[in-house]
Enzyme design. Sequence first.
Site, PDB file in Angstrom:
ATOM      1  N   ALA A  66       0.876  -1.177   0.000  1.00  0.00           N
ATOM      2  CA  ALA A  66       0.000   0.000   0.000  1.00  0.00           C
ATOM      3  C   ALA A  66       0.908   1.220   0.000  1.00  0.00           C
ATOM      4  O   ALA A  66       1.135   1.854   1.034  1.00  0.00           O
ATOM      5  CB  ALA A  66      -0.904  -0.036   1.219  1.00  0.00           C
ATOM      6  N   VAL A  67       1.469   1.485  -1.160  1.00  0.00           N
ATOM      7  CA  VAL A  67       2.440   2.564  -1.282  1.00  0.00           C
ATOM      8  C   VAL A  67       1.737   3.804  -1.842  1.00  0.00           C
ATOM      9  O   VAL A  67       0.921   3.694  -2.761  1.00  0.00           O
ATOM     10  CB  VAL A  67       3.617   2.137  -2.193  1.00  0.00           C
ATOM     11  N   GLY A  68       2.070   4.967  -1.241  1.00  0.00           N
ATOM     12  CA  GLY A  68       1.453   6.222  -1.705  1.00  0.00           C
ATOM     13  C   GLY A  68      -0.038   6.189  -1.439  1.00  0.00           C
ATOM     14  O   GLY A  68      -0.507   5.715  -0.395  1.00  0.00           O
ATOM     15  N   TYR A  70      -2.289   4.335  -2.445  1.00  0.00           N
ATOM     16  CA  TYR A  70      -2.935   3.022  -2.360  1.00  0.00           C
ATOM     17  C   TYR A  70      -3.246   2.616  -0.924  1.00  0.00           C
ATOM     18  O   TYR A  70      -3.941   1.628  -0.697  1.00  0.00           O
ATOM     19  CB  TYR A  70      -2.074   1.946  -3.035  1.00  0.00           C
ATOM     20  N   ASP A 157      -5.718  -3.127  -3.964  1.00  0.00           N
ATOM     21  CA  ASP A 157      -6.920  -2.444  -4.468  1.00  0.00           C
ATOM     22  C   ASP A 157      -7.982  -3.494  -4.799  1.00  0.00           C
ATOM     23  O   ASP A 157      -8.498  -3.574  -5.929  1.00  0.00           O
ATOM     24  CB  ASP A 157      -6.580  -1.567  -5.685  1.00  0.00           C
ATOM     25  N   HIS A 177      -5.941 -14.788 -15.094  1.00  0.00           N
ATOM     26  CA  HIS A 177      -6.391 -13.393 -15.182  1.00  0.00           C
ATOM     27  C   HIS A 177      -7.806 -13.352 -15.771  1.00  0.00           C
ATOM     28  O   HIS A 177      -8.065 -13.989 -16.799  1.00  0.00           O
ATOM     29  CB  HIS A 177      -5.417 -12.625 -16.085  1.00  0.00           C
ATOM     30  N   GLY A 179      -9.353 -11.257 -17.427  1.00  0.00           N
ATOM     31  CA  GLY A 179      -9.504 -10.640 -18.748  1.00  0.00           C
ATOM     32  C   GLY A 179      -9.139 -11.574 -19.897  1.00  0.00           C
ATOM     33  O   GLY A 179      -9.428 -11.272 -21.061  1.00  0.00           O
ATOM     34  N   TYR A 180      -8.503 -12.710 -19.567  1.00  0.00           N
ATOM     35  CA  TYR A 180      -7.952 -13.521 -20.662  1.00  0.00           C
ATOM     36  C   TYR A 180      -8.318 -14.999 -20.604  1.00  0.00           C
ATOM     37  O   TYR A 180      -7.807 -15.782 -21.384  1.00  0.00           O
ATOM     38  CB  TYR A 180      -6.417 -13.369 -20.697  1.00  0.00           C
ATOM     39  N   GLU A 247       4.279  -8.770 -13.761  1.00  0.00           N
ATOM     40  CA  GLU A 247       3.282  -9.727 -14.264  1.00  0.00           C
ATOM     41  C   GLU A 247       3.838 -10.478 -15.485  1.00  0.00           C
ATOM     42  O   GLU A 247       3.593 -11.668 -15.659  1.00  0.00           O
ATOM     43  CB  GLU A 247       1.988  -8.997 -14.610  1.00  0.00           C
TER      44      GLU A 247
HETATM   45  C1  UD2 Z   1      -2.170  -5.173 -13.053  1.00  0.00           C
HETATM   46  C2  UD2 Z   1      -2.140  -6.412 -12.195  1.00  0.00           C
HETATM   47  C3  UD2 Z   1      -1.187  -6.144 -11.042  1.00  0.00           C
HETATM   48  C4  UD2 Z   1       0.200  -5.863 -11.559  1.00  0.00           C
HETATM   49  C5  UD2 Z   1       0.153  -4.697 -12.544  1.00  0.00           C
HETATM   50  C6  UD2 Z   1       1.481  -4.612 -13.281  1.00  0.00           C
HETATM   51  C7  UD2 Z   1      -4.163  -7.838 -11.985  1.00  0.00           C
HETATM   52  C8  UD2 Z   1      -5.630  -7.804 -11.752  1.00  0.00           C
HETATM   53  N1  UD2 Z   1      -3.523  -6.645 -11.759  1.00  0.00           N
HETATM   54  O1  UD2 Z   1      -2.877  -4.257 -12.187  1.00  0.00           O
HETATM   55  O2  UD2 Z   1      -1.139  -7.242 -10.167  1.00  0.00           O
HETATM   56  O3  UD2 Z   1       0.720  -7.025 -12.180  1.00  0.00           O
HETATM   57  O4  UD2 Z   1      -0.878  -4.824 -13.529  1.00  0.00           O
HETATM   58  O5  UD2 Z   1       1.639  -3.404 -13.874  1.00  0.00           O
HETATM   59  O6  UD2 Z   1      -3.603  -8.848 -12.293  1.00  0.00           O
HETATM   60  N2  UD2 Z   1       0.835  -0.310  -5.776  1.00  0.00           N
HETATM   61  C9  UD2 Z   1       0.962   0.588  -4.712  1.00  0.00           C
HETATM   62  N3  UD2 Z   1       1.093   1.927  -4.995  1.00  0.00           N
HETATM   63  C10 UD2 Z   1       1.089   2.401  -6.281  1.00  0.00           C
HETATM   64  C11 UD2 Z   1       0.960   1.480  -7.341  1.00  0.00           C
HETATM   65  C12 UD2 Z   1       0.828   0.144  -7.050  1.00  0.00           C
HETATM   66  O7  UD2 Z   1       0.953   0.199  -3.545  1.00  0.00           O
HETATM   67  O8  UD2 Z   1       1.201   3.624  -6.451  1.00  0.00           O
HETATM   68  C13 UD2 Z   1       0.707  -1.744  -5.459  1.00  0.00           C
HETATM   69  C14 UD2 Z   1      -0.670  -2.082  -4.917  1.00  0.00           C
HETATM   70  O9  UD2 Z   1      -0.574  -3.166  -4.019  1.00  0.00           O
HETATM   71  C15 UD2 Z   1      -1.423  -2.496  -6.157  1.00  0.00           C
HETATM   72  C16 UD2 Z   1      -0.333  -3.229  -6.938  1.00  0.00           C
HETATM   73  O10 UD2 Z   1       0.879  -2.521  -6.657  1.00  0.00           O
HETATM   74  O11 UD2 Z   1      -2.528  -3.315  -5.819  1.00  0.00           O
HETATM   75  C17 UD2 Z   1      -0.549  -3.315  -8.457  1.00  0.00           C
HETATM   76  O12 UD2 Z   1      -0.575  -2.045  -9.048  1.00  0.00           O
HETATM   77  P1  UD2 Z   1      -1.840  -1.519  -9.871  1.00  0.00           P
HETATM   78  O13 UD2 Z   1      -3.050  -1.813  -9.071  1.00  0.00           O
HETATM   79  O14 UD2 Z   1      -1.616  -0.123 -10.250  1.00  0.00           O
HETATM   80  O15 UD2 Z   1      -1.785  -2.395 -11.126  1.00  0.00           O
HETATM   81  P2  UD2 Z   1      -3.031  -2.743 -12.126  1.00  0.00           P
HETATM   82  O16 UD2 Z   1      -4.331  -2.492 -11.467  1.00  0.00           O
HETATM   83  O17 UD2 Z   1      -2.816  -2.110 -13.444  1.00  0.00           O
END
Ligand code: UD2
Length: 297
Positions: A66-68, A70, A157, A177, A179-180, A247
């Site tokens: 949970a960075v920033g 999040y 999230d 996933h 979506g796929y 990922e």
């Molecule tokens: C997808 C993937 C995610 C990750 C990402 C790679 C799924 C459903 N989601 O989600 O797992 O592989 O793509 O780019 O498979 N986080 C922070 N602070 C931030 C940004 C991220 O804490 O500012 C952490 C947080 O735990 C978050 C995770 O990193 O849940 C993944 O980041 P995201 O939610 O921005 O990635 P998302 O939704 O595009």
Amino acid sequence: LVIAGIFLLLGYVYFSFFSERLNRCTDVVAVTPWLAPIVWEGTFDAVLIDNIYKPMNLTVATTVFAVGKYVRFLQDFLETAEKHFMVGFHVRYYVFTDRPHDVPSVNLSQGRHLSVIQVPGSNRWQEISARRMEIIQTTIERQIRGEADYIFCLDVDSKFHAHWGSESLGRLVAVIHPGYYEQTRDRFPYERRPASTAYIPMDEGDYYYGGAMIGGFVEDVYTLAKVCRTRFEEDAGNSIEAAWQEESHLNRYLLDNKPSKVLSPEYLWQDFKAKTKEVKVIRFSGVIKNYADVRPN
Ligand code: UD2
């Protein structure tokens, strides 16, 4: 005539019952080509499996970043986990954040514990997402190895909506996933550039696994995290970042190291996606978020 009628009625009831059960178990593929189970609702008995695992007195580590901004997702994540995730098991949450004072105080059930671990923030969301592997690796080395048997690494999230129990335990566990799961592999967003260590050619690949969940024995997830981190850094040294950061590396790793259990998209849905007929129960899902609002840039 009455006896024949009774037989007919019994036959109808019997047929309807079994065809119903049959439908529940055959409208999805429940095993991979390497004979690992794909866990869908209707393929397991939750009470029976929990009764096998509970006497083992297991501890399940759960890492969440949970960075920033999040950090705002933590409360729902933790409150819903307390209701649905590994209920009746020892659970140790490891919350990684740059804002320890903003971690909400959530009532944890008996046998459940939460540690807050401070990590640096970043101006690039890609880096936050990608550095998870490195931090998971080093925290397993320092702490988790001595405190837990299994580990799940989850996106913050997200929310739990229904039972997620010991049917999900295995040596190395990945999730398809959402979506796929209906697509052919040439449509998967694997890293397609041969210059990256995450590269997967068009004619290879089993599933497209979501980066929002990795699980398994602590030592198996440790090796996965270490390999993905090393490859990510090797790519960075060659000025290349895989299409979907960790990922993409996860998908490459799991192609070579097949998971022993695969969770269906019931274990990783996305709230913006309408439920499809294959999905009987949504257990965990990514919430709808405004990227511009929550990401650092
Ligand atoms: C997808 C993937 C995610 C990750 C990402 C790679 C799924 C459903 N989601 O989600 O797992 O592989 O793509 O780019 O498979 N986080 C922070 N602070 C931030 C940004 C991220 O804490 O500012 C952490 C947080 O735990 C978050 C995770 O990193 O849940 C993944 O980041 P995201 O939610 O921005 O990635 P998302 O939704 O595009």
